[in-house]
Design a protein around this motif. Sequence first.
Motif, short mmCIF file in Angstrom:
data_model
loop_
_atom_site.label_atom_id
_atom_site.label_comp_id
_atom_site.label_asym_id
_atom_site.label_seq_id
_atom_site.Cartn_x
_atom_site.Cartn_y
_atom_site.Cartn_z
N GLU A 277 0.80 -1.22 0.00
CA GLU A 277 0.00 0.00 0.00
C GLU A 277 0.84 1.27 0.00
O GLU A 277 0.33 2.38 0.09
N HIS A 288 -5.18 -3.23 12.62
CA HIS A 288 -6.00 -4.39 12.26
C HIS A 288 -5.14 -5.64 12.13
O HIS A 288 -5.50 -6.72 12.63
N CYS A 332 -21.67 -2.51 9.32
CA CYS A 332 -21.39 -2.21 7.90
C CYS A 332 -22.66 -2.33 7.06
O CYS A 332 -22.89 -1.54 6.15
N ILE A 337 -22.19 -0.36 3.55
CA ILE A 337 -20.82 -0.59 3.10
C ILE A 337 -20.78 -1.85 2.25
O ILE A 337 -21.47 -2.84 2.54
N SER A 338 -19.97 -1.85 1.22
CA SER A 338 -19.94 -2.95 0.26
C SER A 338 -19.42 -4.24 0.90
O SER A 338 -18.62 -4.19 1.84
N GLU A 340 -17.22 -6.20 -0.21
CA GLU A 340 -15.76 -6.26 -0.36
C GLU A 340 -15.06 -5.52 0.77
O GLU A 340 -14.10 -6.03 1.36
N ASP A 341 -15.54 -4.32 1.08
CA ASP A 341 -14.94 -3.55 2.17
C ASP A 341 -15.22 -4.20 3.53
O ASP A 341 -14.39 -4.15 4.43
N MET A 342 -16.39 -4.80 3.64
CA MET A 342 -16.74 -5.51 4.87
C MET A 342 -15.79 -6.69 5.09
O MET A 342 -15.32 -6.92 6.21
N GLU A 343 -15.56 -7.43 4.06
CA GLU A 343 -14.68 -8.61 4.13
C GLU A 343 -13.30 -8.25 4.62
O GLU A 343 -12.66 -8.99 5.37
N ALA A 344 -12.82 -7.07 4.24
CA ALA A 344 -11.47 -6.64 4.63
C ALA A 344 -11.35 -6.40 6.13
O ALA A 344 -10.25 -6.41 6.67
N GLU A 345 -12.47 -6.18 6.80
CA GLU A 345 -12.46 -5.90 8.24
C GLU A 345 -12.58 -7.16 9.09
O GLU A 345 -12.39 -7.12 10.31
#
Length: 349
Positions: A277, A288, A332, A337-338, A340-345
Motif C-alpha cells: 500500500e 488491524h 457495515c 458498506i460494500s 468487499e470492504d466488509m470482508e477486509a475488516e
Amino acid sequence: MDNGYVNARVRGMYSRLLDKKALSNLILKPDISSLITALEETPYREDLERALVGKPGLYGIEEALRQNLIRTIKKIAEFLQGERGERYILIFSSRWDVHNLKTILRGKRIKVPTMQIRENLVPAGEFDESLLSELLKQADVKGVIDLLSAWEVAYAIPLNQAFSEYNAHGDLFILENALDRYYYEKALSLVSGRSVEEHQIRDIIGTEIDLINIKSLLMMFRDHVDPLDAEPMLLDGGKIFNRKKLKVLLELGSAESLVEYLEDTPFRFLADLRSTEENMLKISAYQHLLDEFLIRQAVRLYRGDPLSVTVVIGYLWAKYTEVMNLRIIARCKNALISPEDMEAEMVYV
C-alpha cells in the motif's frame, strides 16, 4: 470438576461457532432485516428474540450479541469455579472490567448520554449490572473514580495515582494507560509459575503487551510526541520488548523506521502491508493486522493439549472474535458498506 469434562463441554460450544462460510453468507445479505432473519437460524436466535422486543434493527443485533457474550463468559466461569483454571478465566473476564471503566470514563469525559454508554458495556467480569449502573450515575470522571475508591475497588488505586497528571493535561490516555498497566501487571502475576499452561498464557499476555506498545508507538510517531513524554506511556512485561528495547524503538522516530525494524521479529508481516500500500497507509491498517495476529495466537491455545485449561482460553478468544465479526457485519450492513470492504475488516480463525 475434571478438566476433561469441562473441555468436552467447551468443545461442544466451539462446534457451534460460525465458520467462514457462514460468516461470508451473512456478509452477502442485502440488508439488516435479512441479516436478522439469517441470524435467527444460528445459536443467537434466543438472544435476538429477547433483544428485538425492545430494540429494533442494528441496536437489537448488538444487544443480542452483547448478552450472548456475557452469558457465555459467565457459563464458563461457573464451570471452573474453585478449580485451578479459575484464575486463568479471571484474566480473560477482567479484560471486560477494564473495557467497561474505559468506556464509562470516555463517556463522562465528553458528556455522552448514559444510555449510549450503557449499550457498550459488557458486565462479564467483577462489575455486574448494578455496580455499573451506579458508576453511570456519576457526573464526571472524578465522580467515577471517587465511587470506585469508596467501594475499595482495586482499579481505583491506579486511577487515583494518575489523576493529578490527567487533571493537569486533560488527556484521558493517561488514565487508560494506568488501567492497562495495572491489569497486565496483575495478569502476569497470576501466571508467574513454571507450568506449561502458565507459560502459554504468559506468552499470550506478553504478546498482547508488545502489540499495545507497537500501536502506541505508531500513534506517537504520527503525532510527533516527544520521546521523553512517550516512554512512561509504554507498558512493561512484553514477550519480546523489555524496557531497554522499547527505548531503542522510541529512538526510531517514525512509523516507517519502526516497521522496518520489526522485520526481524514475529511482527514482520507489517512490512508486507507497507510494500503493498506504499505511503497511503493509515495507522488503523497496522492496528488491524496486529489485532488479527494476537487473536490467531490466542485461538491456537484451543488446539493444544485436550486436557489443558488453555483449551477454554482459546475458545473464549474464538467466541469474542465471532461476536466482533458479527458486530462488524451488522454495522457495515447498516451503513451500506460494500461486501468487499466488509470482508477486509473480518478476522477468520
